[in-house]
Design a protein around this motif. Structure first.
Motif, short mmCIF file in Angstrom:
data_model
loop_
_atom_site.label_atom_id
_atom_site.label_comp_id
_atom_site.label_asym_id
_atom_site.label_seq_id
_atom_site.Cartn_x
_atom_site.Cartn_y
_atom_site.Cartn_z
N MET A 1 0.83 -1.19 0.00
CA MET A 1 0.00 0.00 0.00
C MET A 1 0.87 1.25 0.00
SD MET A 1 -3.32 0.80 2.33
CE MET A 1 -2.57 1.10 3.88
N ARG A 2 1.96 1.22 0.74
CA ARG A 2 2.86 2.37 0.78
C ARG A 2 4.26 1.91 0.43
NH1 ARG A 2 1.52 7.44 2.54
NH2 ARG A 2 3.44 7.75 1.42
N SER A 3 4.42 1.47 -0.82
CA SER A 3 5.70 0.94 -1.24
C SER A 3 6.80 1.99 -1.15
CB SER A 3 5.62 0.37 -2.65
OG SER A 3 5.20 1.36 -3.57
N ASP A 4 6.46 3.28 -1.20
CA ASP A 4 7.49 4.31 -1.08
C ASP A 4 8.16 4.26 0.29
OD1 ASP A 4 4.99 5.14 -0.03
OD2 ASP A 4 5.54 7.25 -0.20
N ILE A 5 7.39 4.02 1.34
CA ILE A 5 7.97 3.93 2.69
C ILE A 5 8.77 2.65 2.84
CG2 ILE A 5 7.42 3.72 5.15
CD1 ILE A 5 5.01 5.55 4.63
N VAL A 6 8.20 1.53 2.36
CA VAL A 6 8.91 0.25 2.42
C VAL A 6 10.22 0.35 1.65
CG1 VAL A 6 8.83 -2.19 1.77
CG2 VAL A 6 6.80 -1.07 2.71
N VAL A 9 12.78 2.52 3.75
CA VAL A 9 13.26 1.87 4.98
C VAL A 9 14.10 0.64 4.66
CG1 VAL A 9 12.51 0.63 7.05
CG2 VAL A 9 11.38 2.75 6.39
N ALA A 10 13.71 -0.13 3.65
CA ALA A 10 14.43 -1.35 3.29
C ALA A 10 15.55 -1.10 2.29
CB ALA A 10 13.46 -2.38 2.74
N ALA A 11 15.73 0.16 1.90
CA ALA A 11 16.78 0.53 0.94
C ALA A 11 16.67 -0.28 -0.36
CB ALA A 11 18.16 0.37 1.56
N ILE A 12 15.46 -0.34 -0.91
CA ILE A 12 15.23 -1.05 -2.17
C ILE A 12 15.35 -0.03 -3.29
CG2 ILE A 12 13.55 -2.34 -3.54
CD1 ILE A 12 12.33 -3.25 -0.84
N PRO A 13 16.26 -0.26 -4.23
CA PRO A 13 16.46 0.69 -5.32
C PRO A 13 15.23 0.85 -6.21
CG PRO A 13 18.13 -1.05 -5.36
CD PRO A 13 17.14 -1.42 -4.32
N GLU A 14 15.12 1.97 -6.86
CA GLU A 14 13.99 2.27 -7.74
C GLU A 14 13.89 1.31 -8.93
OE1 GLU A 14 11.49 4.46 -7.50
OE2 GLU A 14 12.19 5.14 -5.55
#
Length: 54
Positions: A1-6, A9-14
């Motif tokens: 739902m809020r993949s931008d926050i995940v 926080v998880a340092a997942i690249p764009e």
């Protein structure tokens, strides 16, 4: 739902896609994602339960 926050926080690249996210652990009331509230219609607006009488 809020993949931008995940993602942050998880340092997942764009350039990587989040396909599944499973919440584990204990709630943190100060974590930003816990303040997110859906603006979708509630289930009572479109779900009809059909079954046997009690």
């Amino acid at each position: 739902m809020r993949s931008d926050i995940v993602r942050e926080v998880a340092a997942i690249p764009e350039d990587e896609v989040i396909t599944t996210c499973v919440a584990m652990g204990y709630p943190d009331d100060n974590f930003a994602a816990n303040a997110v509230r859906s603006d979708r219609e509630g289930n009572h607006e479109f779900v009809r339960h059909v079954g046997f009488a009690d």
